[in-house]
Scaffold this motif. Structure first.
Motif, short mmCIF file in Angstrom:
data_model
loop_
_atom_site.label_atom_id
_atom_site.label_comp_id
_atom_site.label_asym_id
_atom_site.label_seq_id
_atom_site.Cartn_x
_atom_site.Cartn_y
_atom_site.Cartn_z
N CYS A 48 0.82 -1.20 0.00
CA CYS A 48 0.00 0.00 0.00
C CYS A 48 0.86 1.26 0.00
O CYS A 48 1.84 1.34 0.71
N SER A 79 1.12 4.77 1.31
CA SER A 79 0.54 5.48 2.44
C SER A 79 1.44 6.63 2.85
O SER A 79 2.65 6.49 2.95
N GLU A 93 -5.74 1.67 1.90
CA GLU A 93 -6.00 3.01 1.37
C GLU A 93 -5.98 4.06 2.47
O GLU A 93 -5.56 5.20 2.25
N TYR A 99 -2.81 3.55 -5.38
CA TYR A 99 -2.39 3.18 -4.03
C TYR A 99 -1.23 2.18 -3.99
O TYR A 99 -0.67 1.93 -2.94
#
Length: 199
Positions: free
Chosen positions: A32, A34, A93, A116
């Motif tokens: 992911c 982030s 997400e 993402y």
């Protein structure tokens, strides 16, 4: 497929390489992107990686087997967050997880296209198999029929069908097959969750 985040690219690549070599079965593995990972180093010995996975993958024993190998190889501990596929994606997400391990290609593709995930590498895919009792109440065995044709035979004969239940990746695949034959599975013959058998 394997996708690693910008903030932990080096360490996630190592982990992905380990999993790609060790895993000999069908999974989607995604990292992911982030903001909370930006600028953080994942190379320290006590680093922890939050991994969002589906319950079926978590229950398979794969992560229990791989975690100590990954820890020894990279110095990174794995913290598992077990959720339904959609919830696992949302966790990534939202920055609650660093990597995503699910078996839903459609969700995976959307996750990547939405920006993402980065740095992907392909892993094997899922295969779905229709199983039934030796008595073959729907008369499917040896017919060389498609999945949709087999499902129609099951519905027509009202042979007991046990679904994994809503939210399971196998259930999503199953529903596409029912829909392709314009069949709405319902009635006593259709058990939507294994837990229904206990009632």
């Amino acid at each position: 497929m394997l996708i690693w985040s910008k903030g932990k690219a080096k360490a996630l690549f190592k982990i992905g390489l380990s999993i790609s070599i060790i895993s000999a079965f069908m999974l989607l593995f995604t990292a992911c992107v982030s903001d909370r990972n930006s600028g953080q180093s994942a190379d320290s010995e006590n680093s922890e990686l939050n991994l969002a996975v589906t319950a079926s993958i978590n229950n398979s024993g794969l992560l229990e087997y791989l975690s100590p190998i990954i820890k020894e190889d990279t110095g990174i501990s794995i913290k598992v967050i077990s959720k339904k596929a959609e919830e696992a994606v949302k966790a990534c997400e939202a920055g609650e997880a660093d990597m995503l391990l699910i078996n839903d290609k459609a969700l995976e593709d959307k996750f990547v296209s939405d920006g993402y995930g980065v740095g992907k590498a392909e892993l094997p895919n899922n295969y779905f198999v229709l199983l039934g009792p030796a008595s073959d109440p729907a008369g499917i065995s040896g017919q060389n029929c498609t999945a949709a044709e087999a499902f129609k035979k099951i519905a027509d004969s009202k042979a007991v069908f046990i679904s994994a239940g809503e939210g399971a990746i196998t259930n999503k695949k199953e529903m596409k097959i029912w829909s392709s034959g314009n069949i709405k599975p319902e009635g006593d013959w259709y058990i939507s969750e294994v837990n229904d058998m206990k009632s």
